[in-house]
Design a protein around this motif. Sequence first.
Motif, mmCIF file in Angstrom:
data_model
loop_
_atom_site.group_PDB
_atom_site.id
_atom_site.type_symbol
_atom_site.label_atom_id
_atom_site.label_comp_id
_atom_site.label_asym_id
_atom_site.label_seq_id
_atom_site.Cartn_x
_atom_site.Cartn_y
_atom_site.Cartn_z
ATOM 1 N N VAL A 7 0.850 -1.163 -0.145
ATOM 2 C CA VAL A 7 0.016 0.219 0.136
ATOM 3 C C VAL A 7 0.774 0.976 0.137
ATOM 4 O O VAL A 7 0.561 2.335 -0.732
ATOM 5 C CB VAL A 7 -1.101 -0.085 1.345
ATOM 6 N N ALA A 8 1.881 1.359 0.757
ATOM 7 C CA ALA A 8 2.896 2.488 0.775
ATOM 8 C C ALA A 8 3.567 2.559 -0.601
ATOM 9 O O ALA A 8 3.636 3.930 -1.019
ATOM 10 C CB ALA A 8 3.918 1.952 1.878
ATOM 11 N N GLY A 9 3.627 1.391 -1.412
ATOM 12 C CA GLY A 9 4.524 1.583 -2.813
ATOM 13 C C GLY A 9 3.209 2.197 -3.661
ATOM 14 O O GLY A 9 3.732 3.205 -4.305
ATOM 15 N N ILE A 10 2.034 1.689 -3.473
ATOM 16 C CA ILE A 10 0.949 2.379 -4.309
ATOM 17 C C ILE A 10 0.827 3.605 -4.010
ATOM 18 O O ILE A 10 0.363 4.594 -5.039
ATOM 19 C CB ILE A 10 -0.395 1.514 -4.207
ATOM 20 N N PHE A 11 0.797 4.200 -2.692
ATOM 21 C CA PHE A 11 0.681 5.516 -2.549
ATOM 22 C C PHE A 11 1.563 6.615 -3.122
ATOM 23 O O PHE A 11 1.404 7.380 -3.644
ATOM 24 C CB PHE A 11 0.530 5.711 -0.957
#
Length: 213
Positions: free
Chosen positions: A149-153
């Motif tokens: 999720v951090a990567g997607i953000f």
Amino acid sequence: MEPFFLGLIVGIITSAPIGPVGLLTIQRTLAHGRLAGMLSGAGAATADAFYAGLAGLSLSVVSNFLASARFWIHLGAGILCLWFGGRAFFFRPRRQAHAHRYGGPGVVWTFVSSVLLTLANPLTILFFIVVFTTLQLDHSSLPRLLSLVAGIFSGCLLWWITLSLVTARLHTHLESRTLILINRISATLIILLGVIALGSAGHTLLSPHIQAP
């Protein structure tokens, strides 16, 4: 590949298509400077990360709720698009030497309104579910899911910042008449998307009452 870098790629792919948020980011950058565009992009990235987290957790309850509330979601999205587009259409941006100066409607509202507009598209969570399944992304543990999720953000935010910087760069080289034309085209497209969303809301409202021939 690590979940963060996979998420980074997914985030960029998710944000790349120019939709209501993309048009809004471009319009706000032209009208109020790059910071307004970046804040709008940050709001979109936050909403995308939220939906990605829900998709990773496979919350069928949330998916069912979004499906049952699609009328209100489309209605809200339509009203927001008409509001943003209507205000933007009559705004007259001028060529600025310092596009980084913020002169928008308010930092909090710029961010929050972009979050709401992005959340108003429930297809985003379905997109993430399809991506997670197709690419067989490993989100079995909470740390890996958070990293994903951090990567997607980060990927989403990187795209929106790049879009804002490029738009602001062009802004300083365009004449006022050209800026006004681009602004009105973007505003018209936002209004058109609002009309489509309201049409979808009307179809959703009437579809239970439509009898098959």
